[in-house]
Design a protein around this motif. Sequence first.
Motif, PDB file in Angstrom:
ATOM      1  N   ALA A 399      12.495  -4.347   6.454  1.00 51.97           N
ATOM      2  CA  ALA A 399      11.444  -5.206   7.025  1.00 51.97           C
ATOM      3  C   ALA A 399      11.003  -4.692   8.387  1.00 51.97           C
ATOM      4  O   ALA A 399       9.807  -4.672   8.711  1.00 51.97           O
ATOM      5  N   GLN A 400      11.954  -4.229   9.191  1.00 49.38           N
ATOM      6  CA  GLN A 400      11.607  -3.658  10.491  1.00 49.38           C
ATOM      7  C   GLN A 400      10.825  -2.355  10.327  1.00 49.38           C
ATOM      8  O   GLN A 400       9.868  -2.088  11.060  1.00 49.38           O
ATOM      9  N   ALA A 401      11.220  -1.547   9.347  1.00 44.23           N
ATOM     10  CA  ALA A 401      10.514  -0.288   9.114  1.00 44.23           C
ATOM     11  C   ALA A 401       9.077  -0.531   8.672  1.00 44.23           C
ATOM     12  O   ALA A 401       8.170   0.220   9.046  1.00 44.23           O
ATOM     13  N   GLU A 402       8.867  -1.572   7.885  1.00 46.75           N
ATOM     14  CA  GLU A 402       7.507  -1.881   7.442  1.00 46.75           C
ATOM     15  C   GLU A 402       6.599  -2.212   8.628  1.00 46.75           C
ATOM     16  O   GLU A 402       5.390  -1.967   8.583  1.00 46.75           O
ATOM     17  N   LYS A 403       7.189  -2.727   9.686  1.00 47.61           N
ATOM     18  CA  LYS A 403       6.416  -3.054  10.885  1.00 47.61           C
ATOM     19  C   LYS A 403       6.347  -1.882  11.863  1.00 47.61           C
ATOM     20  O   LYS A 403       5.656  -1.962  12.876  1.00 47.61           O
ATOM     21  N   ASN A 404       7.084  -0.818  11.550  1.00 47.86           N
ATOM     22  CA  ASN A 404       7.188   0.314  12.463  1.00 47.86           C
ATOM     23  C   ASN A 404       6.675   1.587  11.793  1.00 47.86           C
ATOM     24  O   ASN A 404       7.353   2.619  11.770  1.00 47.86           O
ATOM     25  N   GLN A 405       5.505   1.505  11.203  1.00 46.97           N
ATOM     26  CA  GLN A 405       4.878   2.657  10.551  1.00 46.97           C
ATOM     27  C   GLN A 405       5.798   3.286   9.507  1.00 46.97           C
ATOM     28  O   GLN A 405       5.848   4.504   9.342  1.00 46.97           O
ATOM     29  N   SER A 406       6.538   2.443   8.788  1.00 47.35           N
ATOM     30  CA  SER A 406       7.413   2.841   7.685  1.00 47.35           C
ATOM     31  C   SER A 406       8.631   3.643   8.133  1.00 47.35           C
ATOM     32  O   SER A 406       9.285   4.287   7.321  1.00 47.35           O
ATOM     33  N   HIS A 407       8.979   3.627   9.419  1.00 43.90           N
ATOM     34  CA  HIS A 407      10.125   4.376   9.928  1.00 43.90           C
ATOM     35  C   HIS A 407      11.268   3.438  10.287  1.00 43.90           C
ATOM     36  O   HIS A 407      11.076   2.447  10.983  1.00 43.90           O
ATOM     37  N   PHE A 411      15.600   6.627   8.227  1.00 48.58           N
ATOM     38  CA  PHE A 411      14.890   6.777   6.961  1.00 48.58           C
ATOM     39  C   PHE A 411      13.403   6.506   7.157  1.00 48.58           C
ATOM     40  O   PHE A 411      12.988   5.908   8.156  1.00 48.58           O
ATOM     41  N   ARG A 412      12.632   6.978   6.204  1.00 50.82           N
ATOM     42  CA  ARG A 412      11.224   6.647   6.139  1.00 50.82           C
ATOM     43  C   ARG A 412      10.949   6.054   4.770  1.00 50.82           C
ATOM     44  O   ARG A 412      11.441   6.562   3.754  1.00 50.82           O
ATOM     45  N   LEU A 413      10.170   5.000   4.723  1.00 48.65           N
ATOM     46  CA  LEU A 413       9.849   4.362   3.454  1.00 48.65           C
ATOM     47  C   LEU A 413       8.888   5.224   2.645  1.00 48.65           C
ATOM     48  O   LEU A 413       8.069   5.957   3.204  1.00 48.65           O
TER      49      LEU A 413
END
Length: 596
Positions: A399-407, A411-413
Amino acid sequence: MTTLNSRAGRVALLAVISIVTLIWILPRHEASVSPIFHAGNGYNSSHPIDALIDTAETDLHELLGTQAHDLQTAADQYRARRGRHPPPGFGEWYELAKSKDSLIIEEFFDQIYHDLTPYWALEPKELRRQARSIPTRITVRNKTAILKTDEPRNWMDSWFDLVARLEDGLPDLDMPINVMDETRLVVPWEEINEYVQKEQANRVMMKPSGVVHEYMSLNEWDEEDLEPYDPGFAVPGEGGYWEMARVGCPPGSPARNITLPMVDFSTPPWEYDNFERMSYHGYVSNYTLAKDPCVRPEMQVLHGTFLEPISVSTSHNLMPLFGGSKLPMNNEILLPPAMYWAQNDHYSGGENEHGGPWELKTNKALWRGAATGGRAREPNWTGFQRHRFMSMMNATSVAQAEKNQSHGINFRLPNYADYKLKGDGLIPQLLSEYTDTGFNHLVCTPYNEADPTCPYLDPYFEVAPGMAMKDMYNFKYLPDLDGNSFSGRYRGFMLSTSLPIKATIYNEWHDSRLIPWVHFVPMDTTYIDIYGILAYFLGGRDETARKIALAGKAWGEKVLRREDMEIYTYRLLLEYARICDDRREFLGYVDDLKMS
């Protein structure tokens, strides 16, 4: 992104052998629908995994069509595939295989010839000298197996038990064994290629009248005073293990041509484009290719084996050395792993524990294990594979990565659109509701067995209670990941009624026996495809998951039994003893030709 290619195209191993001279043929080879996903997971018609399953089922049908049902056919298939007569003892080997109700499919033994072919270029006496110089070995003399070791070593007793069961049918031999988790031989590709060309040039099908049927005795040779062989084992220099290992890749391969710049693991790189190009719409279609570091140079910063393995003692010299697993560029001779043979509940859950009916299992993906993979230190842990998987399975991290440009921190989404997945927090919801993953020990460096926590990992991971293997079988989906080397739980997962989701860069003895998408679900070691895999099965394909899980179990009960390990090892050692014999060009089995 590749198309779904033919079976022949998918099984070509790209490392080790010159494309001009030889291509090594190796392995190809109902719960309610989750409300998170609508039927089809965003695909208007069939899903890419549907096509992968259909193709894999065709592969299995073709494979079964090659089964030998009599000794004559087995010997004919051997000669056609190997270019020489079978070794002495082949008739007894066949009878043992038939008595154990084994499927006799010549392709099942391709790994043996991939491993042993280069050794034909070395003199038999030199091979015997090399083998006798390794302190951890099993010898056979006069039909009696003997364990020799400089000190008690993990798993040596189990391997000895395996060989001792076969001793009545074995010739004299010396069998050095690698007792480390990590592999130890990486011979430069150019040298291996020369060895293979030499073997091809000297390969001959002897006239039956000139064939010798008896192996040499090593009793007199044991009395010779030979200078010990120095294997030249060394530790990594500048560039780490990656620099030691990539010399085993072909000259034109990405691993030989691409070295990533010094990595700042505070902002680690993620190279997904390479996998996307070789995948089928984002999913593994060529399992052999996808797990080969020679074509996956990004693994040098995405896998603990190359970042900082626990221990390294590697030689660039070819010599006999047996082991339970290896990287595609390594040159050890593969045996069934000792932990598979040992009937150890920690790695199997119990020989009679396979899980209950599919319908009664918890509809979740379950993973438990230690944060192994090498020495994960504060500067480099974000490159380790198990740490990456755990972060990608954490709903809060995603969820945090989705708000952080997928990073995320490590890992990267994936691009959700590529997998026809919806955003808006649905993946974190999927992970929260349908996964149960956790480290039971963070394996801090320096290591403290009594303390499962770790100061620099504690902000990112909570320590979860451990779980016995037999309890893991209560869950439908079982991801299986590399640790310090291969995962010792894989055979247990295969024989369970749960569905293994397998990601690895290591080869094992059984790889040519298992077909991805029919017997298990393959996953890339970047784990970019994990959300798509979960979405596929949880989005209305529970019956498909059950079918693969039970097909894998039924197949494993035909090809991964302890009896199958005996049959594989028996044939391997007959071939190995021939290569180490002074009369190896004349040794063979031709009784079937005399009968016909």
